[in-house]
Design a protein around this motif. Structure first.
Motif, PDB file in Angstrom:
ATOM      1  N   SER A 170      -9.756  -5.941  21.787  1.00  0.00           N
ATOM      2  CA  SER A 170      -9.413  -7.316  22.127  1.00  0.00           C
ATOM      3  C   SER A 170      -9.563  -8.125  20.848  1.00  0.00           C
ATOM      4  N   CYS A 171      -9.002  -9.315  20.821  1.00  0.00           N
ATOM      5  CA  CYS A 171      -9.025 -10.096  19.577  1.00  0.00           C
ATOM      6  C   CYS A 171     -10.451 -10.346  19.090  1.00  0.00           C
ATOM      7  N   ARG A 172     -11.345 -10.684  20.010  1.00  0.00           N
ATOM      8  CA  ARG A 172     -12.690 -11.050  19.597  1.00  0.00           C
ATOM      9  C   ARG A 172     -13.544  -9.849  19.224  1.00  0.00           C
ATOM     10  N   GLU A 218      -7.264 -15.054  19.119  1.00  0.00           N
ATOM     11  CA  GLU A 218      -8.585 -15.654  19.080  1.00  0.00           C
ATOM     12  C   GLU A 218      -9.291 -15.254  17.795  1.00  0.00           C
ATOM     13  N   GLU A 219     -10.196 -16.123  17.349  1.00  0.00           N
ATOM     14  CA  GLU A 219     -11.022 -15.765  16.208  1.00  0.00           C
ATOM     15  C   GLU A 219     -11.955 -14.625  16.587  1.00  0.00           C
ATOM     16  N   ALA A 220     -12.295 -13.793  15.616  1.00  0.00           N
ATOM     17  CA  ALA A 220     -13.280 -12.751  15.843  1.00  0.00           C
ATOM     18  C   ALA A 220     -14.649 -13.389  16.044  1.00  0.00           C
ATOM     19  N   LEU A 221     -15.508 -12.688  16.787  1.00  0.00           N
ATOM     20  CA  LEU A 221     -16.855 -13.190  17.003  1.00  0.00           C
ATOM     21  C   LEU A 221     -17.609 -13.269  15.686  1.00  0.00           C
ATOM     22  N   SER A 222     -18.369 -14.324  15.484  1.00  0.00           N
ATOM     23  CA  SER A 222     -19.203 -14.443  14.291  1.00  0.00           C
ATOM     24  C   SER A 222     -20.535 -15.042  14.699  1.00  0.00           C
ATOM     25  N   SER A 263     -15.879 -17.809  10.428  1.00  0.00           N
ATOM     26  CA  SER A 263     -15.390 -16.463  10.687  1.00  0.00           C
ATOM     27  C   SER A 263     -14.654 -15.929   9.465  1.00  0.00           C
ATOM     28  N   PRO A 314     -21.857 -10.611  18.612  1.00  0.00           N
ATOM     29  CA  PRO A 314     -21.855 -11.620  17.541  1.00  0.00           C
ATOM     30  C   PRO A 314     -23.148 -11.696  16.756  1.00  0.00           C
ATOM     31  N   ARG A 373      -2.984 -11.984  16.363  1.00  0.00           N
ATOM     32  CA  ARG A 373      -4.306 -12.440  16.766  1.00  0.00           C
ATOM     33  C   ARG A 373      -4.200 -13.758  17.531  1.00  0.00           C
TER      34      ARG A 373
END
Length: 540
Positions: free
Chosen positions: A499-501, A513-517, A523, A82, A511
């Motif tokens: 993986s989603c993140r 989960e939100e992607a890592l930001s 995001s 992230p 999807r």
């Protein structure tokens, strides 16, 4: 992500002062096609890769960059962190970095590993601090000291009209605060009875992964020992549970017990070796495949203890837990090599086009045992298809994995919900096959199937898991599972991520989960059911 084979071909060709046209003629391909290969715009494998290695007088393992696959995977994980994932990386940046500046790539991977390790240790320290008032107080003193130093430093940096006396006053304050901070830090460290862990990996599982990848999922010494032990067993009778049980009793005084309650009433497993009583207990509902494999593992651990210990001598195992788990993994490898003799199982696998169900019948083994063995067929000059292996519980948590260099597998938690390992739960006892494509263009054949441990009674809940084999799509036509698939039709591929993140696909309807930001900022890739304008929890 695949290794940059094309760049390596180009660099090797140039170092030998061979023109592109000349090499293309010797390979029987056009110069334009070779140009695409050298620029990593075309895949290369099989017979053509062997011809290239022969023409360039280079070992095929070195040319294919198999030793660099782990580095590529580590960079993929580092670039998804992230803190840096929002940077505008070019699609082939990691590949080019490994190909052209391997030392720099290794340095980045090591620094990220050290950062991840430090983060894990910090979490552990935080847990301890929350339960220890003294340590918490020391931490607050440290934070206060840092705040004071930062405040003085910001004044020196931002206020330009300070006179010399004022500047000396702030410098003196910084010196005083840092000395106090140093004393408090020493007191804090003194509360922890720890030694230096600069070289320690993040977790025991990660250390075992490193050991397996370093050996390319193949341990020649254990293969040799397995051949000797198998021959020794077959001198006493046909290989199987009866012969293994008889030898364990005659040579090591181990008694086989099947059925009834285990010695430990709270033990929930299907088998257990009681070293004190020299008894190997199996639940009555355990399969013959389980009994054969576990008896072979016990025989191998007793008769081949020196080989197991020697295999672990060079491994980086920083904790007793890591050593215990690694010893268990190596013992299981030895058992697999005994149940499935290398040359024989490789011939049978090739002859049946890697039909796992066929191999199960030939060796009286389970689906998972056969899948494990296929992963280890990496003997130089006698290699099988390179497979990766995953196992998941019904909740989607990955419980076991043997990495495939180039394929980014999450170290823990959950993988992409579109993978066959999860789809297999919808069609129990049926092989589910997929051709998947990652966002970097790499393509794999995924094979998923459920496996179930027999319940011992009506009151016992059956344990269901899912197992997945994965191989590069270049090898798919060598398997029975590639039959009927149009492997050249990219439109039929299933777009997936690790993986989603860690996934960068913006249009994925699956999807979860939100992607890592970085920094908790908004995001750029949002969950499909939450519109972008609905900024619940996002800063204005």
């Amino acid at each position: 992500m695949r290794a940059p084979i094309g760049f390596r071909i180009s660099n090797r060709r140039k170092s030998l002062k061979i023109s592109q046209a000349s090499l293309a003629r010797s390979l029987g391909i056009s110069a334009s096609y070779l140009n695409l290969i050298e620029n990593n715009k075309r895949d290369i494998g099989g017979a053509l890769l062997n011809r290239v290695a022969a023409q360039l007088d280079i070992d095929i393992d070195e040319l294919a960059g198999r030793t660099e696959q782990k580095l590529l995977q580590d960079l993929e994980e580092a670039f998804a962190d992230p803190l840096v994932e929002s940077l505008a990386f070019r699609p082939d940046e990691r590949r080019e970095l490994v190909a052209q500046y391997p030392a720099s790539a290794a340095a980045l991977a090591r620094m990220h590993r050290a950062y991840s390790s430090a983060t894990a240790h910090a979490d552990a320290y935080a847990d301890r601090l929350r339960s220890d008032p003294l340590l918490s107080q020391l931490l607050h003193q440290i934070l206060s000291g840092i705040t004071a130093v930062r405040s003085s430093a910001e004044i020196l940096e931002e206020v330009t009209d300070l006179d010399e006396a004022e500047r000396r006053q702030f410098l003196s304050a910084i010196g005083r605060d840092t000395r106090t901070l140093s004393d408090v830090a020493r007191n804090l460290i003194g509360q922890f009875e720890t030694s230096s862990q600069n070289r320690r990996s993040v977790s025991p599982a990660r250390e075992i992964d490193d050991l397996i990848i370093e050996r390319q999922n193949h341990f020649p010494e254990l293969e040799s020992v397995a051949d000797v032990l198998r021959a020794e067993i077959e001198q006493s009778g046909q290989f199987g549970t009866a012969t293994l049980a008889a030898l364990l009793e005659s040579k090591f005084g181990v008694t086989l017990l099947v059925g009834g309650a285990p010695n430990d009433p709270e033990f929930p497993g299907q088998y257990k070796f009681d070293s004190a009583r020299r008894a190997m207990w199996f639940q009555g509902a355990s399969t013959l495949a389980t009994r054969q494999f576990q008896l072979a593992r016990l025989y191998g651990e007793l008769a081949g203890a020196d080989a197991i210990a020697h295999t672990l001598e060079s491994a980086t195992l920083s904790t007793p837990t890591a050593h215990r788990l690694a010893s268990r993994a190596v013992g299981s490898y030895l058992a697999g090599a005994m149940v499935f003799p290398y040359a024989r199982v490789l011939d049978d696998a090739e002859a049946s086009a890697y039909d796992v169900d066929h191999l199960r019948q030939v060796y009286n083994a389970s689906f998972e045992q056969v899948a494990h063995r296929l992963v280890t067929l990496r003997r130089p000059g006698e290699e099988g298809i390179p497979f990766g292996f995953l196992r998941s519980d019904p909740a989607g948590r990955l419980t076991k994995h043997f990495p495939l260099p180039g394929l980014l597998l999450p170290n823990s938690g959950h993988a992409c919900p579109l993978w066959a390992i999860y789809g297999a739960f919808r069609v129990p006892d049926t092989m589910l096959r997929q051709v998947v494509r990652f966002s970097d263009g790499s393509r794999y054949l995924f094979l998923g199937r459920t496996v179930q441990r027999r319940s011992g009674s009506f009151r016992e809940q059956p344990v269901l898991s899912s197992v997945m084999l994965a191989c590069d799509v270049l090898h798919a036509d060598r398997t029975i599972y590639g039959s009927g698939l149009d492997l050249s039709d990219l439109a039929a591929d299933i777009p997936v991520g690790p993986s989603c993140r860690l996934c960068t696909r913006r249009d994925c309807a699956s999807r979860q989960e939100e992607a890592l930001s970085p920094g908790g900022s908004r995001s750029e890739i949002r969950a499909p059911l939450v519109p972008a304008e609905f900024g619940l929890g996002d800063p204005p």
